[in-house]
Design a protein around this motif. Sequence first.
Motif, mmCIF file in Angstrom:
data_model
loop_
_atom_site.group_PDB
_atom_site.id
_atom_site.type_symbol
_atom_site.label_atom_id
_atom_site.label_comp_id
_atom_site.label_asym_id
_atom_site.label_seq_id
_atom_site.Cartn_x
_atom_site.Cartn_y
_atom_site.Cartn_z
ATOM 1 N N SER A 175 -25.098 -12.495 -40.458
ATOM 2 C CA SER A 175 -24.095 -12.538 -39.384
ATOM 3 C C SER A 175 -22.690 -12.626 -39.953
ATOM 4 N N VAL A 176 -22.497 -13.484 -40.958
ATOM 5 C CA VAL A 176 -21.138 -13.657 -41.488
ATOM 6 C C VAL A 176 -20.671 -12.389 -42.206
ATOM 7 N N LEU A 177 -21.634 -11.557 -42.653
ATOM 8 C CA LEU A 177 -21.270 -10.297 -43.300
ATOM 9 C C LEU A 177 -21.041 -9.174 -42.278
ATOM 10 N N GLY A 178 -21.313 -9.446 -41.001
ATOM 11 C CA GLY A 178 -20.982 -8.473 -39.952
ATOM 12 C C GLY A 178 -22.149 -7.781 -39.295
ATOM 13 N N ALA A 179 -23.397 -8.135 -39.663
ATOM 14 C CA ALA A 179 -24.563 -7.456 -39.078
ATOM 15 C C ALA A 179 -24.884 -8.012 -37.686
ATOM 16 N N ASN A 180 -25.609 -7.195 -36.907
ATOM 17 C CA ASN A 180 -26.149 -7.646 -35.620
ATOM 18 C C ASN A 180 -27.577 -8.110 -35.881
ATOM 19 N N VAL A 181 -27.845 -9.393 -35.681
ATOM 20 C CA VAL A 181 -29.168 -9.937 -35.988
ATOM 21 C C VAL A 181 -29.942 -10.168 -34.689
ATOM 22 N N THR A 182 -31.168 -9.631 -34.640
ATOM 23 C CA THR A 182 -32.070 -9.873 -33.509
ATOM 24 C C THR A 182 -33.299 -10.611 -34.021
ATOM 25 N N LEU A 183 -33.642 -11.710 -33.376
ATOM 26 C CA LEU A 183 -34.859 -12.452 -33.710
ATOM 27 C C LEU A 183 -35.964 -11.964 -32.792
ATOM 28 N N VAL A 184 -37.096 -11.586 -33.368
ATOM 29 C CA VAL A 184 -38.207 -11.031 -32.591
ATOM 30 C C VAL A 184 -39.424 -11.923 -32.796
ATOM 31 N N ALA A 185 -39.863 -12.589 -31.744
ATOM 32 C CA ALA A 185 -40.975 -13.540 -31.879
ATOM 33 C C ALA A 185 -41.464 -13.940 -30.497
ATOM 34 N N PRO A 186 -42.695 -14.451 -30.422
ATOM 35 C CA PRO A 186 -43.117 -15.061 -29.167
ATOM 36 C C PRO A 186 -42.342 -16.368 -28.968
ATOM 37 N N PRO A 187 -42.184 -16.825 -27.744
ATOM 38 C CA PRO A 187 -41.400 -18.050 -27.508
ATOM 39 C C PRO A 187 -41.897 -19.240 -28.324
ATOM 40 N N THR A 188 -43.203 -19.295 -28.599
ATOM 41 C CA THR A 188 -43.755 -20.440 -29.339
ATOM 42 C C THR A 188 -43.325 -20.463 -30.803
ATOM 43 N N LEU A 189 -42.818 -19.365 -31.324
ATOM 44 C CA LEU A 189 -42.388 -19.330 -32.727
ATOM 45 C C LEU A 189 -40.862 -19.307 -32.866
#
Length: 306
Positions: A175-189
């Motif tokens: 993020s600090v380097l400028g990328a768009n980060v998406t977290l992909v996981a079930p809610p439990t993780l």
Amino acid sequence: MNDLLTIEDLGADGINEIMLTADSMAEVSARPIPKVPALRGKTVASMFFEDSTRTRTSFETAAKRLSADVLNFSASSSSVNKGESLRDTVETIEAMGVDAIIVRHRSSGAPRQVAQWAEAPVINAGDGWHAHPTQSLLDAYTIRAEGRDFEGLNIAIVGDVSHSRVARSNIEAFSVLGANVTLVAPPTLLPPHVEALGATVSHSLDAVLAETDVLYLLRMQHERMDQALVPSLGEYHRTFGLTPERAKQLPSNALIMHPGPMNRGIEISPEVIDDPRVRVLNQVANGVVVRMAVLYLVVGSNGGVI
Ligand code: CP
């Protein structure tokens, strides 16, 4: 640079300084004799209170390429088993005369605590669920080595975010380097208050694949789970694993990364591991040059000889 405890402590400027230094270390590593006297006469203590293959051997290789001596401490064969405290253990090792202390510990915050006791600079080699800054540095270096510009890069981090120090450090670094980060996981993780991590969240891997430049798969951390957070590992693989069908949905120039150790057949199908977009061994190789850079910047040199 003094201690290296988190990516947050470094910021973008600190990360970029390490990347540039790692470029010089990559040049050293490509020489017929990949060794320089930069840290001759220095001693680096490698203190691992939790298992490791990559990080421990990578730091040791890095220190040796810089001509430092390595004092290896392994908790499993030490007086920790007789009840010696962390503080007494660290102070004992430091009393032998060391110029830096590398610490891996199962407890979040242990390296910061060690840094308060020790005079020598401390490098965090992974603490609990908290942080793994040198993993993130080598991951960022691997992406940069592919000529990718972080600004606007779409990076999907998939899987067990909740228990992952790698995820936390990578979200900060990317993020600090400028990328768009998406977290992909079930809610439990996903951890509580996941939005505070500053990334977008998706519960569908299929929904993000086509727009993903870097697919970063996390290890399912069975040893840190005290309850069943997915119905079964087979079910996890079917919904969040990188199968051959899902690999086809990724762009042809996407990068597939994993910090290791991989659970084949859970995070990634065995057939996909040989996909030409997989960069797992590049990550390992880059780990050595990035850790050479970190040691060089933390321990200092005997005259800047690289
Ligand atoms: N990626 C990583 O930290 O691996 P090890 O646990 O083998 O060091």
